[in-house]
Scaffold this active site. Structure first.
Site, PDB file in Angstrom:
ATOM      1  NE  ARG A 116      -3.803   0.633   1.981  1.00 15.40           N
ATOM      2  CZ  ARG A 116      -4.959   0.637   2.629  1.00 15.40           C
ATOM      3  NH1 ARG A 116      -5.112   1.351   3.719  1.00 15.40           N
ATOM      4  NH2 ARG A 116      -5.972  -0.077   2.184  1.00 15.40           N
ATOM      5  CG  HIS A 144      -8.264  -0.877  -2.035  1.00 22.61           C
ATOM      6  ND1 HIS A 144      -7.699  -2.105  -1.788  1.00 22.61           N
ATOM      7  CD2 HIS A 144      -8.557  -0.347  -0.818  1.00 22.61           C
ATOM      8  CE1 HIS A 144      -7.646  -2.304  -0.478  1.00 22.61           C
ATOM      9  NE2 HIS A 144      -8.157  -1.261   0.133  1.00 22.61           N
TER      10      HIS A 144
HETATM   11  N1   CP Z   1     -10.964  -0.652   3.285  1.00 14.66           N
HETATM   12  C1   CP Z   1      -9.727  -0.271   3.592  1.00 14.66           C
HETATM   13  O1   CP Z   1      -8.865  -0.153   2.718  1.00 14.66           O
HETATM   14  O2   CP Z   1      -9.503  -0.034   4.927  1.00 14.66           O
HETATM   15  P1   CP Z   1      -8.087   0.282   5.602  1.00 14.66           P
HETATM   16  O3   CP Z   1      -7.664   1.656   5.091  1.00 14.66           O
HETATM   17  O4   CP Z   1      -8.319   0.249   7.094  1.00 14.66           O
HETATM   18  O5   CP Z   1      -7.128  -0.765   5.139  1.00 14.66           O
END
Ligand code: CP
Length: 282
Positions: A116, A144
């Site tokens: 990420r 994503h």
């Molecule tokens: N849905 C999602 O990406 O949540 P986080 O940012 O907590 O990983």
């Protein structure tokens, strides 16, 4: 030497970086595999040997609760060796570039790198400079893909189908990688999306758009997004105030009809984009 006497060739290295790289059959295979893994969670012994002997490195350059914990748990449940790195406690703090971090991690010969990163394209850079299979856990406001796959999975579990489903994505779509991946994923499986919100928060050309919250009445799924302030330019005002945003676009029980499902990728801001009564409901 004769072809049939040679050792079997390694399958080509595959990544999961964008929904745009997938075909419908890829999505179906991934959802079916996920279903078999979910079934295994009903057993007393939840661990499967699928990734025994494989190494999965999770590298998170942005805050995360749901994605980082679910990747780590999934890899452990599939018997992989895991290593998790957060930018705040890594050599990124000392000025190391993403490329150099990736080369260092690649030297351990990991099978999978989950990344990420706030910059669009970071997962492709990691795929270029390492030999690992790369999974995009979110890059800037670009993609994503695993969130979108998870959402398709949840929708199929709820409705028993994906073909023909109508999804209203409500809120800050402009800064949302989740929305970009989800719109593409819905199209791949024969579902469709409308984006709903104030004009400044809806990107052009992603999907049909509506500035009328009453549009959500037609949807099977109301998919709610938070204001992603971390990706907004400093000083930019997309809505007059959060209070006004909530009054016009907040998802309340009064704006929903029976049979609709409400989804939110998290993290949620109760009382802003979603009323607490909806967030707490079944
Ligand atoms: N849905 C999602 O990406 O949540 P986080 O940012 O907590 O990983």
């Amino acid at each position: 030497m004769r072809e049939d006497l040679l050792p079997p060739k390694e399958p080509p290295r595959r990544h999961l970086i964008s929904i745009a790289d997938l075909q419908r059959e890829d999505v179906e295979r991934l959802l079916a595999t996920a279903r078999s893994f979910e079934r295994s969670l009903e057993r007393e012994l939840k661990k499967l040997p699928t990734l025994r002997g494989k190494t999965v490195v999770n590298v998170f350059y942005e805050s995360s609760t749901r994605t980082s914990s679910s990747f780590e748990l999934a890899a452990k449940r599939l018997s992989a060796d895991t290593m998790s790195i957060k930018s705040s406690s890594s050599s990124v703090d000392k000025g190391e570039s993403l490329k150099d971090t990736a080369i260092t991690l690649g030297a351990y010969d990991p099978d999978v790198i989950v990344i990420r990163h706030p910059q669009i394209g970071a997962p492709r850079l990691v795929a270029r400079v390492t030999e690992a299979h790369v999974v995009n856990a979110g890059d800037g406001k670009h993609q994503h893909p695993t969130q979108a796959l998870l959402d398709l999975y949840a929708m199929r579990e709820a409705f028993g189908r994906l073909d023909g489903l109508h999804v209203a994505i409500v809120g800050d779509v402009a800064h949302s990688r989740v929305a970009r991946s989800l719109v593409q994923a819905l199209r791949l499986v024969g579902a469709d999306a409308v984006i709903v919100g104030p004009p400044a928060l809806l990107p052009e050309a992603l999907a049909p758009a509506s500035h009328d919250i009453a549009t959500i009445a037609d949807a099977d799924v109301v998919y709610v997004l938070r204001m992603q302030r971390e990706r907004m330019l400093q000083g930019a005002n997309f809505v007059p105030s959060l209070r006004e945003y909530t009054a016009h676009w907040g998802i309340t029980p009064e704006r929903l009809r029976p049979g609709q499902r409400v989804m939110h990728p998290g993290p949620i801001n109760r009382g802003v984009e979603i009323d607490a009564r909806v967030a707490n409901s079944a």
